[in-house]
Design an enzyme around this catalytic site. Structure first.
Site, mmCIF file in Angstrom:
data_model
loop_
_atom_site.group_PDB
_atom_site.id
_atom_site.type_symbol
_atom_site.label_atom_id
_atom_site.label_comp_id
_atom_site.label_asym_id
_atom_site.label_seq_id
_atom_site.Cartn_x
_atom_site.Cartn_y
_atom_site.Cartn_z
ATOM 1 N N LYS A 52 0.508 -1.276 0.200
ATOM 2 C CA LYS A 52 0.177 -0.059 0.086
ATOM 3 C C LYS A 52 0.733 1.309 -0.069
ATOM 4 O O LYS A 52 0.493 2.370 -0.498
ATOM 5 C CB LYS A 52 -1.018 -0.159 1.321
ATOM 6 C CG LYS A 52 -1.911 -1.133 1.429
ATOM 7 C CD LYS A 52 -2.511 -1.476 0.080
ATOM 8 C CE LYS A 52 -3.692 -2.733 0.306
ATOM 9 N NZ LYS A 52 -4.105 -2.938 -0.972
ATOM 10 N N TYR A 266 -13.331 -13.893 2.453
ATOM 11 C CA TYR A 266 -12.436 -12.737 2.577
ATOM 12 C C TYR A 266 -11.957 -12.764 3.851
ATOM 13 O O TYR A 266 -13.080 -12.803 4.804
ATOM 14 C CB TYR A 266 -12.917 -11.533 2.186
ATOM 15 C CG TYR A 266 -11.956 -10.100 2.504
ATOM 16 C CD1 TYR A 266 -10.905 -9.825 1.893
ATOM 17 C CD2 TYR A 266 -12.413 -9.427 3.541
ATOM 18 C CE1 TYR A 266 -10.107 -8.642 2.241
ATOM 19 C CE2 TYR A 266 -11.617 -8.359 4.097
ATOM 20 C CZ TYR A 266 -10.526 -7.847 3.401
ATOM 21 O OH TYR A 266 -9.842 -6.978 3.725
ATOM 22 N N TYR A 292 -4.071 -11.957 2.908
ATOM 23 C CA TYR A 292 -3.551 -11.673 1.347
ATOM 24 C C TYR A 292 -2.547 -12.856 1.172
ATOM 25 O O TYR A 292 -2.701 -13.620 0.142
ATOM 26 C CB TYR A 292 -3.120 -10.278 1.151
ATOM 27 C CG TYR A 292 -4.280 -9.271 1.282
ATOM 28 C CD1 TYR A 292 -4.786 -9.058 0.205
ATOM 29 C CD2 TYR A 292 -4.537 -8.563 2.520
ATOM 30 C CE1 TYR A 292 -5.974 -8.069 0.244
ATOM 31 C CE2 TYR A 292 -5.564 -7.725 2.364
ATOM 32 C CZ TYR A 292 -6.311 -7.501 1.413
ATOM 33 O OH TYR A 292 -7.316 -6.493 1.419
#
Length: 336
Positions: A52, A266, A292
């Site tokens: 990020k 998720y 992830y």
């Protein structure tokens, strides 16, 4: 590799001081019968690192150019993105307002108070909440409403949007990363990368194709099924091209997605992700996160078993960070 990517026209905050290492995983290479490498984007440095930081480089650059004093962003409760945004805001002297979505039902108090949540609090971020986890447009509307209220108070807010309607400024960080990877060498037969919002996957794929590299990029689905993710990647890469004023070099056959490690959904850790996390730690001394990177690394043996990776081929696994989230899942991990 001197071809113009087109990203130079956009301001950056220069959050990433140096390129991240590219290393060979010797023991896992022998284990899988591959020439397996890792791109260490867990080492981007700022605020716990991760992919990020590359994405925020452009968003925070735009915020600085507008004279912003506050940034607003949405993510899941254990979002690496909002934690990284809080760190970037702290470095740049801004206030961060983090809107957290409840995307993962049934989690315990540890999940809601530790990991990225705790780090964001230490960084001085303010938290607000949005009740739905699959309503990107609604979450963005809530941020813009808060932004208008701040503007009426004399503040200068900048919204980092979540939905697909917005300009994909964050993807430019991984358009740039494509050149970085190609310049580091060696040449790879395949790249394996997480595919959630589509920004990392789409930006990297776009940059590689723009630079003429035809290496397959396998996006491992961490949020939605493969077909839906492929549709999202088509939108993301089309919007990158529009943002840069270019023809889209990505064609439908370039978009490769795999979702066999997505279950149970998720933010939930299934058996494949758990095995991948343990294998990386015990063979290479590196940590993956449940949301992830563990699911993404599970794609390596999965793709190999399906014949989508060839034995003996040179494969790059992009480690996008997220290690602070491990601590939010400590009860799940301890009882496994």
């Amino acid at each position: 590799m001197t071809k113009d990517l087109g990203t130079e026209q956009f301001p950056r905050a220069r959050l990433l001081a140096n390129r991240t290492p590219l290393e060979r995983l010797d023991r896992l290479s022998e284990h899988f019968g591959l020439d397996l490498w890792i791109k260490r984007d867990d080492l981007t440095g700022l605020g716990g690192g991760g992919n990020k930081i590359r994405q925020l480089d452009y968003y925070m650059g735009a915020a600085l150019a507008e004279g912003a004093d506050t940034i607003l962003i949405t993510g899941a409760v254990q979002s690496n993105y909002v934690r990284s945004a809080a760190a970037a805001a702290a470095r740049l002297g801004m206030q961060a307002i983090l809107q957290l979505e409840d995307r993962v039902p049934g989690m315990d108090d540890t999940y809601r108070t530790s990991g990225n949540v705790l780090l964001s609090q230490i960084l001085g971020a303010e938290h607000m909440f949005y009740p739905e986890g699959e309503d990107e447009a609604g979450a963005d509307r809530a941020l813009y409403a808060r932004s208008e209220a701040l503007r009426a108070e004399g503040r200068r807010p900048y919204v980092i949007p979540l939905g697909l309607d917005a300009r994909p400024l964050g993807a430019l960080g991984y358009v740039d990363a494509a050149r970085e990877i190609l310049n580091q060498g060696p040449e790879f037969d395949a790249i394996v990368v997480p595919s959630g919002s589509g920004v990392t996957h789409g930006g990297l794929l776009y940059g590689l194709r723009r630079l003429g590299a035809q290496v397959p990029v396998h996006g491992i689905c961490v949020r939605r099924a493969a077909a839906a993710q492929s549709e999202r990647l088509n939108i993301v890469t089309t919007k990158i091209a529009a943002l840069l004023g270019q023809d889209n070099p990505v064609t439908p056959p370039d978009i490769l997605t795999w979702d066999r490690a997505l279950a149970p959904g998720y933010g939930r850790m299934g058996a494949q992700a758990r095995e991948a996390m343990t294998l990386m730690a015990r063979m290479e001394g590196l940590f993956l996160d449940p949301v992830y990177t563990a699911k993404t690394f599970a794609g390596v043996p999965g793709l190999l078993a399906e014949g989508r990776l060839r034995p003996g081929s040179r494969v790059l696994f992009v480690h996008t960070g997220g290690v602070p989230a491990l601590f939010a899942y400590q009860n799940d991990i301890a009882t496994a």
